[in-house]
Structure formats: structure tokens, C-alpha cells
Design a protein around this motif. Sequence first.
Motif, short mmCIF file in Angstrom:
data_model
loop_
_atom_site.label_atom_id
_atom_site.label_comp_id
_atom_site.label_asym_id
_atom_site.label_seq_id
_atom_site.Cartn_x
_atom_site.Cartn_y
_atom_site.Cartn_z
N SER A 6 0.89 -1.15 0.00
CA SER A 6 0.00 0.00 0.00
C SER A 6 0.92 1.19 0.00
CB SER A 6 -0.89 0.00 1.24
OG SER A 6 -1.72 1.11 1.21
N ASN A 7 0.92 1.95 -1.08
CA ASN A 7 1.93 2.97 -1.27
C ASN A 7 1.35 4.36 -1.16
OD1 ASN A 7 4.24 4.31 -1.87
ND2 ASN A 7 4.53 3.42 -3.89
N ASP A 8 2.01 5.22 -0.41
CA ASP A 8 1.64 6.62 -0.35
C ASP A 8 2.86 7.41 -0.81
OD1 ASP A 8 0.42 9.00 0.14
OD2 ASP A 8 0.55 8.89 2.33
N ASN A 9 2.92 7.70 -2.10
CA ASN A 9 4.06 8.35 -2.73
C ASN A 9 4.00 9.85 -2.51
OD1 ASN A 9 5.76 9.53 -4.79
ND2 ASN A 9 5.83 7.51 -5.73
N ASN A 10 5.12 10.48 -2.21
CA ASN A 10 5.16 11.93 -2.01
C ASN A 10 4.73 12.71 -3.24
OD1 ASN A 10 6.04 11.55 0.59
ND2 ASN A 10 8.20 11.67 0.04
N ASN A 11 4.93 12.17 -4.42
CA ASN A 11 4.56 12.86 -5.66
C ASN A 11 3.07 12.77 -5.94
OD1 ASN A 11 7.26 13.43 -6.09
ND2 ASN A 11 7.59 11.57 -7.29
N ASP A 12 2.35 11.94 -5.24
CA ASP A 12 0.94 11.72 -5.51
C ASP A 12 0.28 11.38 -4.19
OD1 ASP A 12 -1.56 10.63 -6.37
OD2 ASP A 12 -0.66 10.36 -8.34
N ALA A 17 -3.62 0.43 -3.04
CA ALA A 17 -3.31 -0.92 -2.55
C ALA A 17 -3.12 -1.84 -3.76
CB ALA A 17 -4.43 -1.43 -1.66
N PHE A 18 -2.06 -2.62 -3.71
CA PHE A 18 -1.80 -3.58 -4.78
C PHE A 18 -0.84 -4.64 -4.27
CE2 PHE A 18 1.49 -0.37 -5.19
CZ PHE A 18 2.63 -1.09 -5.49
N TYR A 19 -0.75 -5.72 -5.00
CA TYR A 19 0.25 -6.72 -4.70
C TYR A 19 0.89 -7.18 -5.99
CZ TYR A 19 -3.40 -10.20 -5.76
OH TYR A 19 -4.38 -10.94 -6.37
N VAL A 20 2.10 -7.68 -5.89
CA VAL A 20 2.87 -8.14 -7.05
C VAL A 20 3.00 -9.65 -6.96
CG1 VAL A 20 5.13 -8.08 -8.20
CG2 VAL A 20 4.16 -5.98 -7.23
N ARG A 21 2.74 -10.31 -8.08
CA ARG A 21 2.87 -11.77 -8.14
C ARG A 21 3.34 -12.16 -9.53
NH1 ARG A 21 -1.10 -13.34 -11.45
NH2 ARG A 21 -3.15 -12.38 -11.35
N GLU A 22 3.77 -13.42 -9.65
CA GLU A 22 4.11 -13.94 -10.97
C GLU A 22 2.84 -14.01 -11.81
OE1 GLU A 22 6.31 -17.61 -11.06
OE2 GLU A 22 7.84 -16.84 -9.68
N ASP A 66 -4.65 -5.04 -8.27
CA ASP A 66 -5.35 -4.27 -7.24
C ASP A 66 -6.25 -5.20 -6.42
OD1 ASP A 66 -7.76 -4.69 -8.63
OD2 ASP A 66 -7.95 -2.61 -9.28
N PRO A 67 -6.89 -4.70 -5.35
CA PRO A 67 -7.72 -5.56 -4.50
C PRO A 67 -8.88 -6.24 -5.25
CG PRO A 67 -7.23 -3.53 -3.35
CD PRO A 67 -6.73 -3.36 -4.76
N ASN A 68 -9.28 -5.68 -6.39
CA ASN A 68 -10.35 -6.30 -7.19
C ASN A 68 -9.80 -7.33 -8.16
OD1 ASN A 68 -12.40 -4.68 -6.03
ND2 ASN A 68 -11.78 -3.00 -7.37
N LYS A 69 -8.51 -7.66 -8.01
CA LYS A 69 -7.81 -8.64 -8.86
C LYS A 69 -7.68 -8.18 -10.31
CE LYS A 69 -8.86 -12.45 -5.85
NZ LYS A 69 -9.39 -13.76 -5.66
N GLU A 70 -7.70 -6.87 -10.52
CA GLU A 70 -7.49 -6.31 -11.85
C GLU A 70 -6.01 -5.98 -12.02
OE1 GLU A 70 -8.87 -2.39 -14.36
OE2 GLU A 70 -10.34 -3.35 -13.04
N ILE A 71 -5.45 -6.35 -13.16
CA ILE A 71 -4.04 -6.06 -13.43
C ILE A 71 -3.89 -4.57 -13.69
CG2 ILE A 71 -2.11 -6.47 -15.00
CD1 ILE A 71 -3.25 -9.29 -15.43
N ILE A 72 -2.99 -3.94 -12.93
CA ILE A 72 -2.78 -2.50 -13.10
C ILE A 72 -1.34 -2.19 -13.53
CG2 ILE A 72 -4.65 -1.79 -11.58
CD1 ILE A 72 -2.62 -1.47 -9.31
N GLY A 73 -0.53 -3.23 -13.68
CA GLY A 73 0.83 -3.03 -14.16
C GLY A 73 1.49 -4.38 -14.39
N TYR A 74 2.53 -4.38 -15.21
CA TYR A 74 3.28 -5.61 -15.42
C TYR A 74 4.70 -5.30 -15.87
CZ TYR A 74 2.97 -5.27 -20.54
OH TYR A 74 3.11 -4.86 -21.86
N LYS A 101 2.65 6.95 -10.91
CA LYS A 101 3.20 7.79 -9.83
C LYS A 101 2.72 7.33 -8.45
CE LYS A 101 4.02 11.86 -12.63
NZ LYS A 101 5.45 11.85 -12.66
N CYS A 102 2.48 6.04 -8.34
CA CYS A 102 2.05 5.46 -7.06
C CYS A 102 3.04 4.42 -6.56
CB CYS A 102 0.67 4.82 -7.21
SG CYS A 102 -0.64 5.97 -7.63
#
Length: 193
Positions: A6-12, A17-22, A66-74, A101-102
Motif C-alpha cells: 500500500s503505497n503513499d508516494n510523495n509525488n501523488d 493498494a496492490f500486490y505483485v505476483r508472478e 489491485d484488491p479487485n484482482k485487476e491487473i494494473i501493471g506488469y 506515480k504510485c
Amino acid sequence: MDHNKSNDNNNDSRNVAFYVREANPIDLMNPGISRINVDYWTETYNAGFYLHYFLTWPDLFLVAVDPNKEIIGYIMGKVEGEGTNWHSHITALSVDLFHRKCGIASDLMKRFEEVSNKRKAYFCDLYVRVSNQVAVEMYKKMGYVIYRRVLEYYSGDPSEDAFDMRKPLLCDVDRKSVLPAPKDPIHPDEVPE
């Protein structure tokens, strides 16, 4: 193994909330990956190309979800070379336009580098459009250096040069992989396969 974040970036100010997996085979068919590949900066490939990477280097094909199991990056890549040129290569990295920027790209890259270290790679490299200064600056903040320029690497009208950027990994204790390139700039046909 999933990495929750769960990232709170200073630029944004957004808290994402997200998780990274294979990646898994269903992800290759998921509209999330193709939906992410809509901007100018992202190279797109055919389904067979993605499948080849998934089957050959599954631990280097990661998705942010994301928490809804939608891919938001790869991120996807490979390992190649011999001896002190044994390295990982980031072939593609992209984050959904609404989730930039998150810290997602940074997390994907850190996880990719962790796997690269486990594979005993000496360095990690990538190619980025010279005009993509946002990405170039992000990579620099993560410890990547511009190793050389590849003339007319990206086809198009007009074609565009790429920076070959590198970061030494744990095996390269002397940082030899980022010493000045023997030739700079180079042409795409001079890039090792």
C-alpha cells in the motif's frame, strides 16, 4: 510469493493498494495487460511473444494487481548472455494510466531485480526512448545509468533513439557492467541478441 503493498508516494497523494505476483496463463488473456498497452511509450507484442516469455522466464513475468484482482501493471523480461555478460533484460514495463506515480513501477522493478539476483545476473538492462524523460529519471533514481545510445532503435515516422540503461547487480561487485561502453552510440544491428 505475493508482495503486498500500500503505497503513499510523495509525488501523488493517492493511497493505492496492490500486490505483485508472478503472471499466470489467464493473465495473458486478461484484458488488463492489453488495456495497459494503450499509450505511446509502451511497446506491444503479439500473443505468442508474451506466451514465449511466460513459458521461458515465468519468474521474470510479474503483474501488479489491485484488491479487485485487476491487473494494473506488469513487467516482463529475460536472462541472457555468458560469463560477466550474464544479465537480465527488462523487455516491457507498463502501468495503467490511472495508477502511475504510485510506486507500482518501482515495486515491479525491485521484484524483477530480486529475481535477477537469484539467477546470478551481473546486471539488469533495459531500453527506453530518449524522449521519455519521466521514465529515464525514474530509472536513474533506481540506480540505472545510461550505458550508451542506440540510434533509431524504435521504428516509426520518425524513428527514435533509445538509451541502453544498466544497473549492476550483486554479482558485479566491481561495477564493471556500467563502465563506459566500448562504442557509443551504436546501431540496432550492433545490439547483441
